[in-house]
Design an enzyme around this catalytic site. Structure first.
Site, PDB file in Angstrom:
ATOM      1  N   TYR A  62       0.864  -1.183   0.000  1.00 17.28           N
ATOM      2  CA  TYR A  62       0.000   0.000   0.000  1.00 17.28           C
ATOM      3  C   TYR A  62       0.893   1.224   0.000  1.00 17.28           C
ATOM      4  CZ  TYR A  62      -3.400   3.453   1.692  1.00 17.28           C
ATOM      5  OH  TYR A  62      -4.198   4.557   1.830  1.00 17.28           O
ATOM      6  N   ASP A  76       9.368   2.665  -0.794  1.00 17.97           N
ATOM      7  CA  ASP A  76       8.383   3.354   0.035  1.00 17.97           C
ATOM      8  C   ASP A  76       8.745   3.032   1.485  1.00 17.97           C
ATOM      9  OD1 ASP A  76       6.281   3.974   1.666  1.00 17.97           O
ATOM     10  OD2 ASP A  76       4.720   3.151   0.354  1.00 17.97           O
ATOM     11  N   LYS A 124       5.161   9.571   8.252  1.00 15.42           N
ATOM     12  CA  LYS A 124       5.046   9.112   9.647  1.00 15.42           C
ATOM     13  C   LYS A 124       6.135   9.683  10.556  1.00 15.42           C
ATOM     14  CE  LYS A 124       2.435   5.078   8.151  1.00 15.42           C
ATOM     15  NZ  LYS A 124       1.035   5.261   8.498  1.00 15.42           N
TER      16      LYS A 124
HETATM   17  N1  HOZ Z   1      -3.340   3.793   6.211  1.00 14.68           N
HETATM   18  C1  HOZ Z   1      -3.255   3.497   7.615  1.00 14.68           C
HETATM   19  C2  HOZ Z   1      -3.109   2.039   7.835  1.00 14.68           C
HETATM   20  N2  HOZ Z   1      -2.027   1.416   7.152  1.00 14.68           N
HETATM   21  C3  HOZ Z   1      -4.452   3.997   8.363  1.00 14.68           C
HETATM   22  C4  HOZ Z   1      -4.360   5.406   8.687  1.00 14.68           C
HETATM   23  C5  HOZ Z   1      -5.360   5.868   9.749  1.00 14.68           C
HETATM   24  O1  HOZ Z   1      -6.486   5.432   9.756  1.00 14.68           O
HETATM   25  O2  HOZ Z   1      -4.977   6.671  10.569  1.00 14.68           O
END
Ligand code: HOZ
Length: 431
Positions: free
Chosen positions: A147, A242, A270
């Site tokens: 992802y 990534d 992050k």
């Molecule tokens: N894309 C995030 C999980 N891999 C979730 C982000 C969120 O809901 O804060």
């Protein structure tokens, strides 16, 4: 009035559902993968979050990765607070951006030039455009279950929430766009070889999570990553790591330092923002200088390099550089992973625990999880029971099977003991 008083989280969720889509601002938070209703979080400190009713939980979400030092770290509060006193956004260059870029480059020597953006999604989306602009090619290669945020070309066979909600390729992505994304199985170098044999001259880049965190934690075969490096170089395509999850987490220099590999472009998010909305991408000067204002690939953002976010990010990076918590993080995660495996064995649970440095996932299957297909074989209903069992006992795991749990420097022995006792109790109950 008789009956049970509705708790505050439930009240808030009811109200939220009438205002926000599904009551949330990011799908996986809605708990739909595990059932029930989400907790509303009122505050967080160290390795603990408290819900709106004041109940504490040992937190393994860590805001999905940024909180490697734990929550409400005094140095970060001080840095962001001081920055805020001087205004929250200028839309003009500020010294702190230069400081942050220097810290990123020191940790990631492959990032000779850096561009800060506001999220990991934006970093990957922009890196892709740059790869296409630089190579003049149109196809991209990604791996099923990885992802890279929710931009159109990358929401094809995607992991994380996209997989959880059964839309690995999202509605709204035109087939013409999806067709430009070649999806291959993770850890399968022969698939990459044949894709290059077929489309070699048209592939702009290969983008990969060097350790996948978005189908749950899946480690790469070293030979797979080496093949990506070799084949992209041979065919004139760019290799994009990534490292939104892995950057500053697997080591100060991320997965690339840990594995001794140099990608062409790196995407960060992050941790680099210290809990504020920040992403970054970068690489060698010859590629990065194709970006505006020096080159023809356009990319911009009002809040890019935001001074408060940059100050928070710098505080976290400085602390990581000083404290080097990586060995301790690895040890704590190993204790957790081994403890969970041992408990699973004792209680007759079919589980596989994948872990890598401070990341881990408990998969409900008895077969190794090495790619998206094996991740999808897990029993997600059992994961849901496991999750709720833990939550009831004050331990907050990711509310979906296809996600990573994050260990922070703030987790103490007592948190780990509490977690393992809760896991054992839940496994006993799930028999
Ligand atoms: N894309 C995030 C999980 N891999 C979730 C982000 C969120 O809901 O804060």
């Amino acid at each position: 009035m008789t009956g049970v008083k509705m708790n505050r989280s439930r009240q808030l969720f009811r109200k939220a559902e009438s205002l926000l889509v599904g009551g949330v601002n990011s799908p996986v938070r809605a708990f739909r993968a595990v059932g029930g209703r989400p907790l509303f979080i009122a505050r967080a400190r160290g390795a603990t979050v408290w819900d709106a009713d004041g109940r504490p939980y040992v937190d393994y979400l860590g805001s999905w990765g940024p909180m490697i030092l734990g929550h409400a770290v005094p140095e970060v509060i001080r840095a962001a607070g001081n920055a805020l006193k001087n205004g929250s956004s200028y839309g003009a260059p500020a010294e702190v951006e230069v400081r942050a870029a220097a810290m990123v480059r020191e940790a990631f020597p492959s990032m000779e030039r850096v561009r800060f953006v506001s999220s990991g999604t934006e970093a990957c989306m922009s890196a892709l455009r740059l790869a296409r602009g630089y190579t003049g090619r149109r196809y991209i290669v990604k791996f099923a279950g990885c992802y890279h945020g929710h931009s159109d070309g990358l929401l094809v066979s995607a992991g994380s929430g996209a997989a959880t909600f059964g839309h690995p390729t999202s509605a709204g992505v035109p087939p013409e766009v999806a067709r430009l994304t070649i999806v291959l199985p993770y850890n399968d170098e022969s698939a990459v070889e044949s894709a290059f044999r077929k489309w070699g001259k048209e592939i702009a880049c290969v983008i990969v999570e060097p350790v996948s965190g978005n189908m749950g934690v899946v480690a790469p075969e070293m030979s797979f990553l080496c093949a990506l490096r070799r084949l992209t170089k041979k065919h004139g395509a760019l290799l994009i790591f990534d490292e939104v999850i892995t950057g500053f987490r697997l080591s100060l220099g991320g997965a690339q330092a840990l594995f001794g590999l140099r990608p062409d472009l790196t995407c960060l998010g992050k941790i680099v923002g210290g809990g504020f909305p920040v992403g970054a991408f970068g690489g060698p000067r010859r590629i990065m200088e194709k970006l505006a204002p020096l080159g023809p690939v356009y990319q911009a953002g009002t809040l890019s390099g935001n001074p408060v976010a940059m100050a928070a990010g710098c505080a976290v990076l400085a602390e990581l550089k000083k404290a080097r918590p990586y060995g301790r993080l690895r040890e704590k995660t190993r204790t957790l992973a081994e403890g969970i495996r041992e408990s699973g064995r004792r209680r007759g649970q079919k589980i596989v625990v994948n872990s890598m440095e401070s990341l881990f996932t408990v998969f409900f299957t008895d077969r190794p999880v090495t790619d998206f297909a094996s991740a999808l074989r897990c029993d997600t209903r059992r994961y849901a029971r496991f999750f709720h069992g833990l939550l009831k006992r004050g331990v907050y795991f990711p509310p979906a099977q296809f996600e990573a749990a994050f260990v922070s420097a703030a987790h103490q022995g007592k948190d780990i003991r509490k977690t393992l006792a809760a896991v054992d109790d839940v496994f006993r109950e799930m028999k």
